[in-house]
Design an enzyme around this catalytic site. Structure first.
Site, mmCIF file in Angstrom:
data_model
loop_
_atom_site.group_PDB
_atom_site.id
_atom_site.type_symbol
_atom_site.label_atom_id
_atom_site.label_comp_id
_atom_site.label_asym_id
_atom_site.label_seq_id
_atom_site.Cartn_x
_atom_site.Cartn_y
_atom_site.Cartn_z
ATOM 1 N N TYR A 270 55.024 57.917 19.600
ATOM 2 C CA TYR A 270 55.487 58.618 18.392
ATOM 3 C C TYR A 270 54.460 59.638 17.934
ATOM 4 O O TYR A 270 54.798 60.800 17.655
ATOM 5 C CB TYR A 270 55.759 57.597 17.292
ATOM 6 N N THR B 203 63.563 55.520 4.224
ATOM 7 C CA THR B 203 64.680 55.820 5.121
ATOM 8 C C THR B 203 64.966 54.586 5.981
ATOM 9 O O THR B 203 64.163 53.650 6.034
ATOM 10 C CB THR B 203 64.335 56.991 6.056
ATOM 11 N N ASP C 281 74.639 63.938 15.268
ATOM 12 C CA ASP C 281 73.924 62.665 15.434
ATOM 13 C C ASP C 281 74.502 61.963 16.646
ATOM 14 O O ASP C 281 75.614 62.273 17.079
ATOM 15 C CB ASP C 281 74.065 61.790 14.183
ATOM 16 N N ILE D 244 58.571 57.859 3.870
ATOM 17 C CA ILE D 244 59.800 58.154 3.135
ATOM 18 C C ILE D 244 60.740 56.957 3.258
ATOM 19 O O ILE D 244 60.874 56.368 4.337
ATOM 20 C CB ILE D 244 60.484 59.419 3.704
ATOM 21 N N LYS E 31 54.936 63.785 17.861
ATOM 22 C CA LYS E 31 54.905 64.563 16.625
ATOM 23 C C LYS E 31 53.770 65.595 16.629
ATOM 24 O O LYS E 31 53.928 66.697 16.089
ATOM 25 C CB LYS E 31 54.795 63.627 15.419
ATOM 26 N N ASN F 98 65.920 67.526 13.318
ATOM 27 C CA ASN F 98 65.410 66.357 12.615
ATOM 28 C C ASN F 98 65.519 65.063 13.407
ATOM 29 O O ASN F 98 64.782 64.116 13.148
ATOM 30 C CB ASN F 98 66.187 66.213 11.288
#
Length: 251
Positions: free
Chosen positions: A155, A190, A38, A188, A159, A89
């Site tokens: 975005y 997050t 990360d 989700i 994707k 990810n």
């Protein structure tokens, strides 16, 4: 939990939070040695894995930087001797604006992390796996890679492109022992979604209502799909873009 990944090595980018953290932990629970990468130094993922008796190291990496990515993959192999699974990810949502108001800075930043980052990771992961004669890669796309979302042009573009890139890499390596798939999460719970909603309960409720199942997903639910795609149970699956979305795109 059955140690189906005993003596295997998994690399997870964006592993400090959310889906990345849940995925790293899921691999470790199944016996894999995990490299958590990360650009934010956060040891909670590592601590959780080690507390449960697992093995993991942290590598700081900006996936949009060629040198960082090369070093990350090198450290994984140097530390553990192989690279069996890679989960690309790491991603960012960027600023909210319609197409004609999206800034060039925002476009380049989002595409740099979400698309260039996935490409750079595969560029360095694939040769290692080809040399081994086997491996599995899962790239994180999104339902925003399958349908449009107003106000998130960079975005959404990134994707959609990740899905196309995944299919191309999967076809290139289908006969060479590598399987390459994508996962497309819905909404989700997050830190990324918290930033989008501002943790406003009214906004959160609106997102929950848009999900056919009536709730947001959990990072662990996406992690289960990822580890399944990496397992021998998915041995005939490659080039797939799997929606883990509570039925969102079925509407």
């Amino acid at each position: 939990m059955e140690k189906i990944f005993e003596d295997k090595v998994a690399l997870v980018t964006g592993g400090a939070f959310g889906i990345g953290r849940a995925t790293a932990i899921a691999f470790a629970q199944r016996g894999a040695k995990v490299v958590v990468a990360d650009w934010v130094e956060d040891n909670e993922t590592i601590d959780a894995i080690k507390k449960d008796g697992g093995t993991a190291i942290f590598v700081k990496c900006n996936v949009s930087d060629t040198g960082d990515v090369a070093s990350m993959v090198h450290k994984a192999v140097e530390q553990f001797g192989s690279l069996d699974f890679a989960v690309n990810n790491a991603g960012i949502e960027g600023d909210t604006a319609p197409v004609h108001e999206c800034s060039e800075k925002n476009w380049e930043k989002v595409l740099g992390v979400n698309l260039k980052g996935v490409w750079l990771c595969m560029k360095h992961e694939i040769p290692i796996m080809l040399n081994q004669g086997k491996g599995s890669i899962v790239n994180l796309a999104s339902i925003a890679g399958l349908v449009g979302f107003p106000g998130l042009p960079a975005y959404v573009a990134s994707k959609h492109a990740v899905i196309g890139l995944t299919k191309t890499a999967a076809l290139e390596n289908a006969k060479l022992g590598l399987r390459i798939n994508a996962v497309c999460p819905g909404v989700i719970k997050t830190p990324m979604v918290d930033r989008v909603t501002g943790k406003d309960k009214t906004v959160e409720k609106a997102y929950e209502d848009m999900e056919p199942v009536g709730r947001m997903g959990r990072p662990e639910e996406v992690a289960e799909a990822i580890v399944w795609l990496c397992s021998d149970a998915a041995s005939f699956v490659t080039g797939e873009s799997m929606a883990v979305d509570g039925g969102w795109i079925a509407k």
